[in-house]
Design a protein around this motif. Structure first.
Motif, PDB file in Angstrom:
ATOM      1  N   ILE A 267       0.845  -1.207   0.000  1.00 31.93           N
ATOM      2  CA  ILE A 267       0.000   0.000   0.000  1.00 31.93           C
ATOM      3  C   ILE A 267       0.877   1.252   0.000  1.00 31.93           C
ATOM      4  CG2 ILE A 267      -1.670   1.336   1.398  1.00 31.93           C
ATOM      5  CD1 ILE A 267      -2.753  -1.536   2.234  1.00 31.93           C
ATOM      6  N   GLN A 268       1.948   1.179   0.785  1.00 32.93           N
ATOM      7  CA  GLN A 268       2.882   2.308   0.839  1.00 32.93           C
ATOM      8  C   GLN A 268       3.499   2.554  -0.543  1.00 32.93           C
ATOM      9  OE1 GLN A 268       5.476   1.177   4.011  1.00 32.93           O
ATOM     10  NE2 GLN A 268       4.378   2.434   5.529  1.00 32.93           N
ATOM     11  N   GLU A 269       3.784   1.409  -1.191  1.00 32.63           N
ATOM     12  CA  GLU A 269       4.335   1.520  -2.539  1.00 32.63           C
ATOM     13  C   GLU A 269       3.362   2.244  -3.470  1.00 32.63           C
ATOM     14  OE1 GLU A 269       8.137   0.055  -2.289  1.00 32.63           O
ATOM     15  OE2 GLU A 269       7.153   0.559  -4.174  1.00 32.63           O
ATOM     16  N   ILE A 270       2.106   1.843  -3.315  1.00 35.03           N
ATOM     17  CA  ILE A 270       1.071   2.470  -4.152  1.00 35.03           C
ATOM     18  C   ILE A 270       1.005   3.969  -3.854  1.00 35.03           C
ATOM     19  CG2 ILE A 270      -1.433   2.579  -4.596  1.00 35.03           C
ATOM     20  CD1 ILE A 270      -1.312  -0.537  -3.897  1.00 35.03           C
ATOM     21  N   LYS A 271       1.089   4.267  -2.557  1.00 34.31           N
ATOM     22  CA  LYS A 271       1.053   5.675  -2.164  1.00 34.31           C
ATOM     23  C   LYS A 271       2.236   6.426  -2.764  1.00 34.31           C
ATOM     24  CE  LYS A 271      -1.557   5.591   2.133  1.00 34.31           C
ATOM     25  NZ  LYS A 271      -1.452   5.575   3.593  1.00 34.31           N
ATOM     26  N   ASN A 272       3.398   5.797  -2.693  1.00 31.20           N
ATOM     27  CA  ASN A 272       4.594   6.407  -3.279  1.00 31.20           C
ATOM     28  C   ASN A 272       4.409   6.638  -4.769  1.00 31.20           C
ATOM     29  OD1 ASN A 272       5.910   6.426  -0.871  1.00 31.20           O
ATOM     30  ND2 ASN A 272       6.997   4.498  -1.217  1.00 31.20           N
ATOM     31  N   CYS A 273       3.808   5.622  -5.359  1.00 33.94           N
ATOM     32  CA  CYS A 273       3.560   5.688  -6.791  1.00 33.94           C
ATOM     33  C   CYS A 273       2.710   6.903  -7.127  1.00 33.94           C
ATOM     34  CB  CYS A 273       2.847   4.412  -7.239  1.00 33.94           C
ATOM     35  SG  CYS A 273       2.283   4.460  -8.910  1.00 33.94           S
ATOM     36  N   SER A 274       1.665   7.143  -6.369  1.00 35.49           N
ATOM     37  CA  SER A 274       0.784   8.279  -6.643  1.00 35.49           C
ATOM     38  C   SER A 274       1.524   9.605  -6.423  1.00 35.49           C
ATOM     39  CB  SER A 274      -0.471   8.213  -5.793  1.00 35.49           C
ATOM     40  OG  SER A 274      -0.123   8.402  -4.447  1.00 35.49           O
ATOM     41  N   ILE A 275       2.432   9.601  -5.427  1.00 37.79           N
ATOM     42  CA  ILE A 275       3.222  10.817  -5.175  1.00 37.79           C
ATOM     43  C   ILE A 275       4.122  11.118  -6.380  1.00 37.79           C
ATOM     44  CG2 ILE A 275       5.149  11.747  -3.796  1.00 37.79           C
ATOM     45  CD1 ILE A 275       3.718  10.238  -1.394  1.00 37.79           C
ATOM     46  N   TRP A 276       4.737  10.054  -6.877  1.00 39.07           N
ATOM     47  CA  TRP A 276       5.588  10.243  -8.059  1.00 39.07           C
ATOM     48  C   TRP A 276       4.794  10.758  -9.250  1.00 39.07           C
ATOM     49  CZ3 TRP A 276      10.366  11.109  -7.910  1.00 39.07           C
ATOM     50  CH2 TRP A 276      11.185  10.517  -6.931  1.00 39.07           C
ATOM     51  N   GLU A 277       3.579  10.154  -9.329  1.00 38.32           N
ATOM     52  CA  GLU A 277       2.691  10.576 -10.420  1.00 38.32           C
ATOM     53  C   GLU A 277       2.366  12.071 -10.298  1.00 38.32           C
ATOM     54  OE1 GLU A 277       0.541   9.402 -13.850  1.00 38.32           O
ATOM     55  OE2 GLU A 277       1.941   8.303 -12.589  1.00 38.32           O
ATOM     56  N   MET A 278       2.076  12.456  -9.047  1.00 35.65           N
ATOM     57  CA  MET A 278       1.753  13.872  -8.793  1.00 35.65           C
ATOM     58  C   MET A 278       2.949  14.766  -9.083  1.00 35.65           C
ATOM     59  SD  MET A 278      -0.633  13.971  -5.457  1.00 35.65           S
ATOM     60  CE  MET A 278      -0.581  15.726  -5.288  1.00 35.65           C
ATOM     61  N   LEU A 279       4.110  14.277  -8.654  1.00 39.66           N
ATOM     62  CA  LEU A 279       5.333  15.055  -8.910  1.00 39.66           C
ATOM     63  C   LEU A 279       5.556  15.248 -10.405  1.00 39.66           C
ATOM     64  CD1 LEU A 279       7.911  13.755  -6.286  1.00 39.66           C
ATOM     65  CD2 LEU A 279       7.244  16.139  -6.662  1.00 39.66           C
ATOM     66  N   ARG A 280       5.285  14.163 -11.140  1.00 42.78           N
ATOM     67  CA  ARG A 280       5.438  14.237 -12.591  1.00 42.78           C
ATOM     68  C   ARG A 280       4.477  15.271 -13.181  1.00 42.78           C
ATOM     69  NH1 ARG A 280       4.337   9.014 -16.027  1.00 42.78           N
ATOM     70  NH2 ARG A 280       2.527  10.223 -16.576  1.00 42.78           N
ATOM     71  N   LEU A 281       3.228  15.215 -12.656  1.00 40.60           N
ATOM     72  CA  LEU A 281       2.225  16.170 -13.137  1.00 40.60           C
ATOM     73  C   LEU A 281       2.618  17.612 -12.792  1.00 40.60           C
ATOM     74  CD1 LEU A 281      -1.091  14.309 -12.339  1.00 40.60           C
ATOM     75  CD2 LEU A 281      -0.302  15.032 -14.587  1.00 40.60           C
ATOM     76  N   ILE A 282       3.110  17.788 -11.548  1.00 40.02           N
ATOM     77  CA  ILE A 282       3.533  19.128 -11.124  1.00 40.02           C
ATOM     78  C   ILE A 282       4.670  19.626 -12.014  1.00 40.02           C
ATOM     79  CG2 ILE A 282       4.682  20.408  -9.249  1.00 40.02           C
ATOM     80  CD1 ILE A 282       2.961  18.543  -7.334  1.00 40.02           C
ATOM     81  N   THR A 283       5.608  18.710 -12.289  1.00 37.96           N
ATOM     82  CA  THR A 283       6.740  19.089 -13.157  1.00 37.96           C
ATOM     83  C   THR A 283       6.233  19.510 -14.532  1.00 37.96           C
ATOM     84  OG1 THR A 283       7.886  17.307 -12.057  1.00 37.96           O
ATOM     85  CG2 THR A 283       9.040  18.348 -13.891  1.00 37.96           C
TER      86      THR A 283
END
Lengths: 175, 115
Positions: free
Chosen positions: A65-81
């Protein structure tokens, strides 16, 4: 990957295998999809509920689950970038347009300054009228250029007339 | 006749129009253009008006003075034109000439038709 996992593999083995695959591919999203698919494919239907309940209690699931959460954070970071890059791009275009408009205004001012003062006053009065009529800036710019050209044509006519009919220096007259 | 012909050469149709518009009042370039374009089928532009004003000025038919208004935006001053005595006289002469011309042609037309 699928060869390493068979029907007798434990959930922890399945999870480790799936994590390995995810690490190899370095795609966070695939991790969760693969985990879920493998669990559903390997475990018989009758046992799925019990196993899932067991897995829920298991700490590895929490990590997943933490991995999934990390994944979404990365996704968000990518979107922010991407958004930041987009904003920077828009800013660059805006600055370029501003520079171009400034250059255009500079040329217009230069052209206008060569004309007599009363002609400039007439053009300013016309511009005010167009603004009152709520013409678009593009149309005003177009009309201004048209009238400046017309005024230059008038200046040329005056020079020729002065030269031929009044026999005087036209430059003095226009200035 | 020869004197009338001279006047006719001196003032073009546009010059006459400008003098008519300016008669008895002071107007600046854009106002003159607006007045001229009121009932005109083809729009008159600055490229026609300014040379006409220049011609009239050179002939001494119009005089001008700078406007008193101060633009808040620091804009350019306006030049207000008005008809001189000689301009008014020239206009009156040319109008008389045209009236006489029209009268003569009307008389000759009446004679030819035999009314």
């Amino acid at each position: 990957m699928m060869k390493a996992v068979d029907n007798h593999s434990s959930p922890s083995q399945i999870f480790r295998a799936s994590m390995q695959l995810a690490a190899e591919k370095k795609i966070q999203k695939i991790k969760t999809v693969v985990i879920t698919e493998i669990i559903l494919a390997v475990i018989p239907k009758s046992e799925r509920l019990d196993r899932l309940k067991y897995l829920e209690k298991h700490s590895q699931i929490i990590r997943a689950i933490q991995e999934i959460k990390n994944c979404s954070i990365w996704e968000m970071l990518r979107l922010i970038t991407l958004a930041v890059l987009g904003i920077v791009f828009c800013l660059i275009i805006y600055i370029l347009i501003k520079i171009k408009t400034r250059e255009e205004n500079f040329i217009k001012k230069k052209l206008l300054s060569a004309l007599p003062e009363e002609w400039q006053a007439d053009l300013q009065a016309l511009q005010k009228r167009w603004m009152k009529k709520k013409y678009s800036s593009f149309k005003i710019r177009k009309l201004t250029i048209k009238y400046i050209c017309d005024m230059y044509f008038a200046a040329m006519k005056i020079k020729i007339e002065n030269f031929y009919f009044f026999n005087r220096s036209s430059k003095k007259e226009i200035d | 006749m020869s004197d009338n012909k001279k006047k006719q050469i001196k003032l073009s149709a546009l010059d006459e129009d400008v003098l008519t518009v300016l008669l008895g009042r002071e107007l600046y370039g854009l106002e003159i253009l607006d007045q001229l374009n009121l009932d005109r089928p083809d729009e008159l532009m600055f490229s026609s008006l300014y040379p006409a004003l220049n011609r009239l000025e050179k002939k001494g038919f119009v005089s001008w003075k700078w406007g008193d208004e101060h633009d808040s935006s620091g804009g350019a001053r306006r030049k207000y034109y008005k008809v001189n005595g000689s301009g008014a006289a020239a206009l009156s002469e040319i109008q008389q000439y045209r009236a006489a011309l029209a009268q003569r042609s009307a008389q000759s037309y009446t004679a030819s038709v035999g009314i």
